[in-house]
Motif scaffolding. Structure first.
Motif, PDB file in Angstrom:
ATOM      1  N   LYS A  35     -35.063   2.214 -32.661  1.00  0.00           N
ATOM      2  CA  LYS A  35     -34.424   0.889 -32.741  1.00  0.00           C
ATOM      3  C   LYS A  35     -34.949  -0.104 -31.711  1.00  0.00           C
ATOM      4  CE  LYS A  35     -31.608   2.580 -35.867  1.00  0.00           C
ATOM      5  NZ  LYS A  35     -32.364   3.098 -36.974  1.00  0.00           N
ATOM      6  N   GLY A  36     -36.254  -0.031 -31.441  1.00  0.00           N
ATOM      7  CA  GLY A  36     -36.865  -1.056 -30.600  1.00  0.00           C
ATOM      8  C   GLY A  36     -36.723  -2.405 -31.287  1.00  0.00           C
ATOM      9  N   GLU A  37     -36.605  -3.458 -30.509  1.00  0.00           N
ATOM     10  CA  GLU A  37     -36.351  -4.791 -31.048  1.00  0.00           C
ATOM     11  C   GLU A  37     -37.565  -5.694 -30.858  1.00  0.00           C
ATOM     12  OE1 GLU A  37     -32.896  -6.024 -28.890  1.00  0.00           O
ATOM     13  OE2 GLU A  37     -31.804  -4.209 -29.425  1.00  0.00           O
ATOM     14  N   ASN A  38     -37.689  -6.684 -31.750  1.00  0.00           N
ATOM     15  CA  ASN A  38     -38.754  -7.685 -31.658  1.00  0.00           C
ATOM     16  C   ASN A  38     -40.125  -7.037 -31.442  1.00  0.00           C
ATOM     17  OD1 ASN A  38     -36.855  -9.826 -31.919  1.00  0.00           O
ATOM     18  ND2 ASN A  38     -36.354  -9.578 -29.762  1.00  0.00           N
ATOM     19  N   ASP A  53     -57.880  -2.688 -27.821  1.00  0.00           N
ATOM     20  CA  ASP A  53     -57.974  -3.268 -29.159  1.00  0.00           C
ATOM     21  C   ASP A  53     -56.644  -3.893 -29.573  1.00  0.00           C
ATOM     22  OD1 ASP A  53     -60.591  -2.433 -29.342  1.00  0.00           O
ATOM     23  OD2 ASP A  53     -60.165  -0.734 -30.637  1.00  0.00           O
ATOM     24  N   PHE A  54     -55.546  -3.241 -29.186  1.00  0.00           N
ATOM     25  CA  PHE A  54     -54.213  -3.715 -29.555  1.00  0.00           C
ATOM     26  C   PHE A  54     -53.242  -3.588 -28.394  1.00  0.00           C
ATOM     27  CE2 PHE A  54     -56.000  -2.330 -33.608  1.00  0.00           C
ATOM     28  CZ  PHE A  54     -55.703  -3.400 -34.434  1.00  0.00           C
ATOM     29  N   PHE A  55     -52.337  -4.550 -28.293  1.00  0.00           N
ATOM     30  CA  PHE A  55     -51.111  -4.418 -27.509  1.00  0.00           C
ATOM     31  C   PHE A  55     -49.995  -4.284 -28.532  1.00  0.00           C
ATOM     32  CE2 PHE A  55     -52.034  -6.989 -23.350  1.00  0.00           C
ATOM     33  CZ  PHE A  55     -52.891  -5.993 -22.925  1.00  0.00           C
ATOM     34  N   ILE A  56     -49.107  -3.358 -28.299  1.00  0.00           N
ATOM     35  CA  ILE A  56     -47.880  -3.269 -29.094  1.00  0.00           C
ATOM     36  C   ILE A  56     -46.745  -3.510 -28.113  1.00  0.00           C
ATOM     37  CG2 ILE A  56     -46.415  -1.798 -30.517  1.00  0.00           C
ATOM     38  CD1 ILE A  56     -48.996  -0.351 -31.417  1.00  0.00           C
ATOM     39  N   ILE A  57     -45.924  -4.502 -28.421  1.00  0.00           N
ATOM     40  CA  ILE A  57     -44.870  -4.942 -27.506  1.00  0.00           C
ATOM     41  C   ILE A  57     -43.531  -4.856 -28.210  1.00  0.00           C
ATOM     42  CG2 ILE A  57     -44.054  -6.844 -26.055  1.00  0.00           C
ATOM     43  CD1 ILE A  57     -46.965  -8.015 -26.319  1.00  0.00           C
ATOM     44  N   CYS A  58     -42.544  -4.337 -27.482  1.00  0.00           N
ATOM     45  CA  CYS A  58     -41.177  -4.344 -28.008  1.00  0.00           C
ATOM     46  C   CYS A  58     -40.218  -4.490 -26.842  1.00  0.00           C
ATOM     47  CB  CYS A  58     -40.881  -3.064 -28.798  1.00  0.00           C
ATOM     48  SG  CYS A  58     -40.623  -1.599 -27.786  1.00  0.00           S
ATOM     49  N   SER A 110     -37.549  -4.704 -21.019  1.00  0.00           N
ATOM     50  CA  SER A 110     -36.197  -5.253 -21.113  1.00  0.00           C
ATOM     51  C   SER A 110     -36.339  -6.689 -21.599  1.00  0.00           C
ATOM     52  CB  SER A 110     -35.519  -5.226 -19.739  1.00  0.00           C
ATOM     53  OG  SER A 110     -36.156  -6.134 -18.855  1.00  0.00           O
ATOM     54  N   SER A 111     -35.279  -7.231 -22.156  1.00  0.00           N
ATOM     55  CA  SER A 111     -35.317  -8.613 -22.657  1.00  0.00           C
ATOM     56  C   SER A 111     -35.688  -9.587 -21.538  1.00  0.00           C
ATOM     57  CB  SER A 111     -33.965  -9.002 -23.251  1.00  0.00           C
ATOM     58  OG  SER A 111     -33.665  -8.167 -24.336  1.00  0.00           O
ATOM     59  N   PRO A 127     -54.335 -12.649 -32.854  1.00  0.00           N
ATOM     60  CA  PRO A 127     -53.431 -12.651 -34.011  1.00  0.00           C
ATOM     61  C   PRO A 127     -52.217 -11.747 -33.736  1.00  0.00           C
ATOM     62  CG  PRO A 127     -55.700 -12.321 -34.719  1.00  0.00           C
ATOM     63  CD  PRO A 127     -55.689 -12.224 -33.220  1.00  0.00           C
ATOM     64  N   LEU A 128     -51.043 -12.241 -34.092  1.00  0.00           N
ATOM     65  CA  LEU A 128     -49.790 -11.523 -33.846  1.00  0.00           C
ATOM     66  C   LEU A 128     -49.193 -11.090 -35.169  1.00  0.00           C
ATOM     67  CD1 LEU A 128     -47.037 -12.406 -31.377  1.00  0.00           C
ATOM     68  CD2 LEU A 128     -46.426 -12.220 -33.771  1.00  0.00           C
ATOM     69  N   GLU A 129     -48.711  -9.852 -35.213  1.00  0.00           N
ATOM     70  CA  GLU A 129     -48.029  -9.353 -36.406  1.00  0.00           C
ATOM     71  C   GLU A 129     -46.677  -8.784 -35.995  1.00  0.00           C
ATOM     72  OE1 GLU A 129     -48.569  -6.048 -39.977  1.00  0.00           O
ATOM     73  OE2 GLU A 129     -50.288  -6.583 -38.748  1.00  0.00           O
ATOM     74  N   GLU A 130     -45.634  -9.146 -36.742  1.00  0.00           N
ATOM     75  CA  GLU A 130     -44.291  -8.635 -36.469  1.00  0.00           C
ATOM     76  C   GLU A 130     -44.059  -7.350 -37.250  1.00  0.00           C
ATOM     77  OE1 GLU A 130     -41.380 -11.660 -37.158  1.00  0.00           O
ATOM     78  OE2 GLU A 130     -42.269 -13.014 -35.692  1.00  0.00           O
ATOM     79  N   HIS A 131     -43.301  -6.444 -36.643  1.00  0.00           N
ATOM     80  CA  HIS A 131     -43.039  -5.124 -37.269  1.00  0.00           C
ATOM     81  C   HIS A 131     -41.552  -4.817 -37.277  1.00  0.00           C
ATOM     82  CE1 HIS A 131     -47.324  -4.124 -37.199  1.00  0.00           C
ATOM     83  NE2 HIS A 131     -47.350  -4.707 -36.020  1.00  0.00           N
ATOM     84  N   ASN A 132     -40.737  -5.780 -37.577  1.00  0.00           N
ATOM     85  CA  ASN A 132     -39.287  -5.562 -37.601  1.00  0.00           C
ATOM     86  C   ASN A 132     -38.835  -5.291 -39.030  1.00  0.00           C
ATOM     87  OD1 ASN A 132     -38.921  -6.185 -34.767  1.00  0.00           O
ATOM     88  ND2 ASN A 132     -39.513  -8.249 -35.365  1.00  0.00           N
ATOM     89  N   GLY A 133     -37.875  -4.376 -39.136  1.00  0.00           N
ATOM     90  CA  GLY A 133     -37.310  -4.133 -40.448  1.00  0.00           C
ATOM     91  C   GLY A 133     -37.884  -3.032 -41.214  1.00  0.00           C
TER      92      GLY A 133
END
Length: 133
Positions: A35-38, A53-58, A110-111, A127-133
């Motif tokens: 349940k990581g957010e954003n 190559d990639f950052f993944i942020i939550c 943390s937020s 380029p940014l891609e969202e992975h929510n849902g």
């Protein structure tokens, strides 16, 4: 004696990752499962200064969740991909945990930390891609 041009040739760099790569997908799935957010990924492959190559942020709403996400990412990647992190930092404070897999760097924040450091703004060329849902 070997010709000089053999000695000066560079070794091939490690293969570039894609969004379809197993480690990328495994990390996203592990974050979602806890349940990581954003959740976003930044594709840094076309940025010469980038360290990966990639950052993944939550982000997570509390310290136990930050720990749970970071543990889940490391366990899933080890189990599904057979990789362990090159290094990780921040597990003492649990405000910003960084897990470095060389080509993919995971940021679990943390937020408050995320709002303060604004990684997405610092790497706004990516380029940014969202992975929510």
């Amino acid at each position: 004696m070997e010709p000089l041009d053999v000695l000066t040739k560079r070794k091939k760099s490690p293969a570039r990752l894609t969004k379809a790569s197993k480690i990328y997908k495994t990390i996203i799935r592990a974050i979602q499962d806890k349940k990581g957010e954003n959740i976003v990924s930044l594709d840094l492959r076309k940025i010469p200064e980038a360290v990966a190559d990639f950052f993944i942020i939550c982000e997570a709403s509390n310290q136990p969740q930050i720990r749970a996400i970071s543990d889940a990412v490391e366990e899933a990647v080890k189990k599904n991909v057979g990789e362990i992190p090159y290094r990780h930092e921040g597990k003492q404070n649990l405000q910003w945990v960084l897990i470095d897999y060389i080509n993919v760097v995971v940021h679990i924040m943390s937020s408050e930390s995320r709002k303060f450091y604004k990684l997405e703004e610092m790497w706004s060329d990516a380029p940014l891609e969202e992975h929510n849902g």
